[in-house]
Design an enzyme around this catalytic site. Sequence first.
Site, PDB file in Angstrom:
ATOM      1  N   ASP A  47     110.356   5.166 -34.315  1.00 37.08           N
ATOM      2  CA  ASP A  47     110.982   6.362 -34.870  1.00 37.08           C
ATOM      3  C   ASP A  47     112.210   6.786 -34.069  1.00 37.08           C
ATOM      4  OD1 ASP A  47     109.328   6.732 -36.999  1.00 37.08           O
ATOM      5  OD2 ASP A  47     108.055   8.234 -36.059  1.00 37.08           O
ATOM      6  N   LYS A  67     114.103   8.336 -39.428  1.00 41.15           N
ATOM      7  CA  LYS A  67     114.668   9.166 -40.487  1.00 41.15           C
ATOM      8  C   LYS A  67     115.599  10.197 -39.854  1.00 41.15           C
ATOM      9  CE  LYS A  67     110.496   8.883 -43.363  1.00 41.15           C
ATOM     10  NZ  LYS A  67     109.663   8.102 -42.404  1.00 41.15           N
ATOM     11  N   MET A 179     108.721  21.532 -36.947  1.00 43.16           N
ATOM     12  CA  MET A 179     109.782  21.363 -37.948  1.00 43.16           C
ATOM     13  C   MET A 179     110.087  22.687 -38.663  1.00 43.16           C
ATOM     14  SD  MET A 179     108.595  17.645 -39.449  1.00 43.16           S
ATOM     15  CE  MET A 179     106.841  18.044 -39.416  1.00 43.16           C
TER      16      MET A 179
END
Length: 257
Positions: A47, A67, A179
């Site tokens: 990641d 991402k 997040m």
Amino acid sequence: MSFLPPTPPDGFRIGAIALVGAGPGAADLLTLRAVDRLKNADVVFYDRLVDPEVLALTGARKMFVGKTVGANEWPQHRIDRVIVAAALEGLRVVRLKSGDPSVFGRACEELEAARRAGIPVEIIPGITAASAAAASLGRALTERGQTERLILATATCKPGDTACVGAGFVPGTTLALYMAMHRLSSVEADLLATGAPEDCVVEFVQQAGTYAERFVTTTLRGMAAAATGLSNPAVILVRWPKTACTPTRAPALAALA
């Protein structure tokens, strides 16, 4: 995408996938099992937030599948496809995720893809951001008699879904938000709407557990304004004790380090 077949080691089976938690960043916070899987891997799909120190532990082929906001070359279905393809060629595959794979790490999709293909798959847990943040602050996530409930929640859901960050937030709770930096004003409003006191202690920890970590301590009322200068990756700890809220660190931007 093609890979060379491996030579099987002891322990980590060929044609298998390990979802490995890289933790908050520091390589010495990895579990021994995570280190073993990395050292015996043939290919590692990692990641965006995985620290280079962790990647340095493996001699395997490394493939970035991270991402990024607005530039997502690796949607989840593509990641599922490549890790399964590698395992079907007989490789020992590590899917290396920051934090813990089971905490907002999209592990369910990858587990399902592996099992659908008949591939052995395992989860190697890692230290999640909330634990790393509390350790960096030098305090516990829970406290007997004050905060005896811990909620891990995200403010980022599937497109079309609404995150209910205030659900279950009651006296005696520590809320760890992941997040959430992109919607701090609505988070503040949601939590105040639950009846939480305006002076509940809010702690922001950016890049918890790394050399680049930064802190801001403030209160629930005004938390959005106090976080100016912070960005992702960050975790937010909101504490609503059973008795009156009392800040434990210097207020707001004075605590920015």
